[in-house]
Structure formats: C-alpha cells, structure tokens
Motif scaffolding. Structure first.
Motif, PDB file in Angstrom:
ATOM      1  N   HIS A   3       0.852  -1.196   0.000  1.00 42.18           N
ATOM      2  CA  HIS A   3       0.000   0.000   0.000  1.00 42.18           C
ATOM      3  C   HIS A   3       0.879   1.233   0.000  1.00 42.18           C
ATOM      4  O   HIS A   3       0.647   2.152   0.740  1.00 42.18           O
ATOM      5  CB  HIS A   3      -0.875   0.133   1.258  1.00 42.18           C
ATOM      6  CG  HIS A   3      -1.412  -1.130   1.763  1.00 42.18           C
ATOM      7  ND1 HIS A   3      -2.403  -1.810   1.117  1.00 42.18           N
ATOM      8  CD2 HIS A   3      -1.108  -1.855   2.856  1.00 42.18           C
ATOM      9  CE1 HIS A   3      -2.681  -2.896   1.796  1.00 42.18           C
ATOM     10  NE2 HIS A   3      -1.910  -2.947   2.845  1.00 42.18           N
ATOM     11  N   GLY A   4       1.955   1.245  -0.756  1.00 44.88           N
ATOM     12  CA  GLY A   4       2.850   2.393  -0.703  1.00 44.88           C
ATOM     13  C   GLY A   4       3.254   2.621   0.737  1.00 44.88           C
ATOM     14  O   GLY A   4       3.429   1.689   1.492  1.00 44.88           O
ATOM     15  N   GLN A   5       3.370   3.888   1.130  1.00 50.95           N
ATOM     16  CA  GLN A   5       3.874   4.165   2.470  1.00 50.95           C
ATOM     17  C   GLN A   5       2.766   4.374   3.483  1.00 50.95           C
ATOM     18  O   GLN A   5       3.013   4.413   4.669  1.00 50.95           O
ATOM     19  CB  GLN A   5       4.777   5.419   2.435  1.00 50.95           C
ATOM     20  CG  GLN A   5       6.122   5.169   1.786  1.00 50.95           C
ATOM     21  CD  GLN A   5       6.845   3.971   2.406  1.00 50.95           C
ATOM     22  OE1 GLN A   5       7.165   3.955   3.583  1.00 50.95           O
ATOM     23  NE2 GLN A   5       7.086   2.943   1.593  1.00 50.95           N
ATOM     24  N   GLY A   6       1.517   4.548   3.002  1.00 52.91           N
ATOM     25  CA  GLY A   6       0.493   4.993   3.937  1.00 52.91           C
ATOM     26  C   GLY A   6      -0.125   3.857   4.725  1.00 52.91           C
ATOM     27  O   GLY A   6      -1.074   3.243   4.297  1.00 52.91           O
ATOM     28  N   HIS A   7       0.435   3.554   5.885  1.00 58.00           N
ATOM     29  CA  HIS A   7      -0.187   2.546   6.744  1.00 58.00           C
ATOM     30  C   HIS A   7      -1.089   3.252   7.731  1.00 58.00           C
ATOM     31  O   HIS A   7      -0.726   4.262   8.307  1.00 58.00           O
ATOM     32  CB  HIS A   7       0.885   1.747   7.480  1.00 58.00           C
ATOM     33  CG  HIS A   7       1.666   0.842   6.580  1.00 58.00           C
ATOM     34  ND1 HIS A   7       1.197  -0.379   6.166  1.00 58.00           N
ATOM     35  CD2 HIS A   7       2.873   0.989   6.008  1.00 58.00           C
ATOM     36  CE1 HIS A   7       2.088  -0.944   5.383  1.00 58.00           C
ATOM     37  NE2 HIS A   7       3.113  -0.137   5.262  1.00 58.00           N
ATOM     38  N   SER A   8      -2.255   2.676   7.950  1.00 54.73           N
ATOM     39  CA  SER A   8      -3.221   3.313   8.833  1.00 54.73           C
ATOM     40  C   SER A   8      -2.860   3.067  10.293  1.00 54.73           C
ATOM     41  O   SER A   8      -2.052   2.197  10.609  1.00 54.73           O
ATOM     42  CB  SER A   8      -4.601   2.724   8.555  1.00 54.73           C
ATOM     43  OG  SER A   8      -4.594   1.362   8.922  1.00 54.73           O
ATOM     44  N   ILE A   9      -3.510   3.829  11.159  1.00 52.90           N
ATOM     45  CA  ILE A   9      -3.359   3.633  12.605  1.00 52.90           C
ATOM     46  C   ILE A   9      -3.663   2.176  12.940  1.00 52.90           C
ATOM     47  O   ILE A   9      -2.960   1.544  13.727  1.00 52.90           O
ATOM     48  CB  ILE A   9      -4.339   4.561  13.373  1.00 52.90           C
ATOM     49  CG1 ILE A   9      -3.767   5.974  13.422  1.00 52.90           C
ATOM     50  CG2 ILE A   9      -4.601   4.038  14.784  1.00 52.90           C
ATOM     51  CD1 ILE A   9      -4.474   6.896  14.370  1.00 52.90           C
ATOM     52  N   ASP A  10      -4.720   1.642  12.332  1.00 54.61           N
ATOM     53  CA  ASP A  10      -5.116   0.275  12.641  1.00 54.61           C
ATOM     54  C   ASP A  10      -4.029  -0.736  12.278  1.00 54.61           C
ATOM     55  O   ASP A  10      -3.787  -1.689  13.010  1.00 54.61           O
ATOM     56  CB  ASP A  10      -6.437  -0.077  11.942  1.00 54.61           C
ATOM     57  CG  ASP A  10      -7.636   0.569  12.642  1.00 54.61           C
ATOM     58  OD1 ASP A  10      -7.437   1.137  13.738  1.00 54.61           O
ATOM     59  OD2 ASP A  10      -8.749   0.508  12.095  1.00 54.61           O
ATOM     60  N   GLU A  11      -3.365  -0.527  11.145  1.00 51.06           N
ATOM     61  CA  GLU A  11      -2.295  -1.455  10.764  1.00 51.06           C
ATOM     62  C   GLU A  11      -1.136  -1.380  11.751  1.00 51.06           C
ATOM     63  O   GLU A  11      -0.521  -2.398  12.067  1.00 51.06           O
ATOM     64  CB  GLU A  11      -1.813  -1.161   9.346  1.00 51.06           C
ATOM     65  CG  GLU A  11      -2.755  -1.704   8.295  1.00 51.06           C
ATOM     66  CD  GLU A  11      -2.252  -1.432   6.892  1.00 51.06           C
ATOM     67  OE1 GLU A  11      -1.353  -2.152   6.446  1.00 51.06           O
ATOM     68  OE2 GLU A  11      -2.739  -0.481   6.263  1.00 51.06           O
ATOM     69  N   TYR A  12      -0.844  -0.173  12.218  1.00 47.21           N
ATOM     70  CA  TYR A  12       0.204  -0.036  13.240  1.00 47.21           C
ATOM     71  C   TYR A  12      -0.223  -0.756  14.524  1.00 47.21           C
ATOM     72  O   TYR A  12       0.576  -1.464  15.134  1.00 47.21           O
ATOM     73  CB  TYR A  12       0.498   1.434  13.540  1.00 47.21           C
ATOM     74  CG  TYR A  12       1.589   1.993  12.646  1.00 47.21           C
ATOM     75  CD1 TYR A  12       2.919   1.988  13.059  1.00 47.21           C
ATOM     76  CD2 TYR A  12       1.310   2.502  11.393  1.00 47.21           C
ATOM     77  CE1 TYR A  12       3.924   2.486  12.236  1.00 47.21           C
ATOM     78  CE2 TYR A  12       2.309   3.002  10.559  1.00 47.21           C
ATOM     79  CZ  TYR A  12       3.611   2.992  10.988  1.00 47.21           C
ATOM     80  OH  TYR A  12       4.617   3.466  10.183  1.00 47.21           O
ATOM     81  N   LEU A  13      -1.470  -0.571  14.900  1.00 48.31           N
ATOM     82  CA  LEU A  13      -1.953  -1.226  16.124  1.00 48.31           C
ATOM     83  C   LEU A  13      -1.865  -2.747  16.000  1.00 48.31           C
ATOM     84  O   LEU A  13      -1.483  -3.430  16.943  1.00 48.31           O
ATOM     85  CB  LEU A  13      -3.390  -0.810  16.434  1.00 48.31           C
ATOM     86  CG  LEU A  13      -3.572   0.572  17.055  1.00 48.31           C
ATOM     87  CD1 LEU A  13      -5.060   0.895  17.172  1.00 48.31           C
ATOM     88  CD2 LEU A  13      -2.906   0.674  18.428  1.00 48.31           C
ATOM     89  N   GLU A  14      -2.204  -3.266  14.825  1.00 50.43           N
ATOM     90  CA  GLU A  14      -2.112  -4.714  14.601  1.00 50.43           C
ATOM     91  C   GLU A  14      -0.691  -5.203  14.801  1.00 50.43           C
ATOM     92  O   GLU A  14      -0.448  -6.249  15.403  1.00 50.43           O
ATOM     93  CB  GLU A  14      -2.516  -5.046  13.148  1.00 50.43           C
ATOM     94  CG  GLU A  14      -3.937  -5.463  12.972  1.00 50.43           C
ATOM     95  CD  GLU A  14      -4.214  -5.878  11.525  1.00 50.43           C
ATOM     96  OE1 GLU A  14      -4.296  -7.090  11.269  1.00 50.43           O
ATOM     97  OE2 GLU A  14      -4.357  -5.000  10.665  1.00 50.43           O
TER      98      GLU A  14
END
Length: 229
Positions: A3-14
C-alpha cells in the motif's frame, strides 16, 4: 503489504499487538515492548515514519512510553488493537468462505477493506459464517483464545531437530512470504519436522509431506507450530 507508504493507525496497532503478545513465551502485555525499529521492519517503512506514527498513537492515548522509551499499548490501545485484529480475521474468512478468494488474496484485500465494515456488519458476517474459530491463516478469531494458545506454540525455527510438529498459524505481516507458504504447501494442519538447523547459513532442512527440503530462516521464523507430544 503493497500500500505504498500509507499505513493506517489500525495497521500499526495490529503490528504492535503482534509484538505485545509474543508466541511461545508468556509475558504480560504491559511489560512487553514494541520498538519503533521492529514495527518499521514488519511494516516495511522507515524508522522515522514508524517513530512519527508512534508519537501520534501516544498523543491519542493508545500507546505509552515505558522506562526504556519502548512503546506499550495502553488499555485503550489493547482494546482497539484487539477489535482491529478480530475484524481483520473475520473479513478474511468472509473473503475466502463467501467470496471465493484464496487465503493469500484474502489477507491483501482485508487490509484494504478494514474501514468498509462497521462493527455491526462484522457481527452479522460472523453470524452468517457460523462463528468461525480461525482466520484462513490459522489465527484464532477471538483474541483471548489466541493469547491463551500462544504459550503452546513455537516458531519452526525454534523446534529442535528430529521433532515433529503441526503447523498452526502462518505469519501474515510479509505478503510475499505468505504467498510462498501457500505455493509450497506450508498450510495450517500440515505436519512438519526439522531435520537439521543451519543457523549460520540461515537455512533449515525440514520434512513436509515426506519430502526433505531446505527453507530459509525467514520462512522458518514465520511458521508457528505445535510440537508433537
């Protein structure tokens, strides 16, 4: 994860959740650390972007800094991370069981679809699917079941040579590796044995379905197995 560079807050939390509840060793969630560099490595982002996002999570009260400056999920952070993880696993099941996607495709697509479904829709999906136990890659849908099971699992890289084990879960954070597991027949439920570990060469000789073959350390570290009694 493409997904390019844009990881969501949720992906970080995971990702932080995965590091906070390690497999094969029991440490209470509060004492465990999820360092920016591990998070960066797992998400394939720079150390700087991971650091920025951790600051943002801290500002939102989802993460706090421990004595070593490590990132620790707050109770609110754990609650949200568990919700994200469970949702992701149910969407994967919906995509495989209902939409006919492969287990590999379901992981890629579930990442993109996380925000599409409300909590209420997720409960309907869960009910329609008959309350599945696990996602297609072997991770329990319910996080308390997952955490209780962690202590009985090890990564294939930690299995002593000569011992058989059942593959229970496959690491999901590296899409290419996940794809490779399915191509090569390393799927949950298979029996695997380590013949020989060659950590210096980053290689393991293993037996899967009667075939002896070499696999890389990275692959052995991404398979979580239950050693045979």
């Amino acid at each position: 994860m493409a997904h390019g560079q844009g990881h969501s807050i949720d992906e970080y939390l995971e990702t932080i959740y995965f590091l906070a509840f390690p497999i094969g060793e029991y440490r209470p969630a509060t004492g465990s650390s999820a360092i920016a560099s591990r998070v960066a490595e797992m998400l394939g982002v720079s150390r700087a972007s991971a650091g920025e996002m951790l600051k943002r999570l801290e500002a939102e009260g989802l993460v706090e800094r421990g004595e070593q400056k490590e990132a620790i999920l707050t109770p609110a952070g754990i609650e949200r991370a568990e919700r994200v993880v469970r949702k992701h696993r149910l969407i994967e099941r919906f995509l495989t069981d209902f939409m006919g996607y492969t287990p590999y495709e379901s992981h890629e697509k579930a990442d993109e679809m996380g925000d599409t479904f409300s909590d209420e829709m997720i409960e309907r999906i869960n009910e329609r699917l008959g309350f599945p136990d696990r996602c297609p890659h072997g991770w329990p849908v319910e996080t308390d079941v997952e955490q209780a099971e962690n202590a009985g699992l090890v990564s294939l890289a930690e299995l002593e040579p000569g011992r058989e084990a059942e593959i229970v879960r496959l690491a999901e954070h590296d899409g290419d590796l996940l794809h490779w597991f399915y191509d090569e027949g390393f799927v949950p439920g298979s029996t695997v044995e380590v013949r020989e570990a060659q950590p210096a060469a980053g290689q393991f000789k293993i037996v899967l379905a009667g075939d002896e073959r070499g696999i890389a350390q990275k692959a052995a570290q991404g398979m979580y197995v239950r050693p045979a009694a």
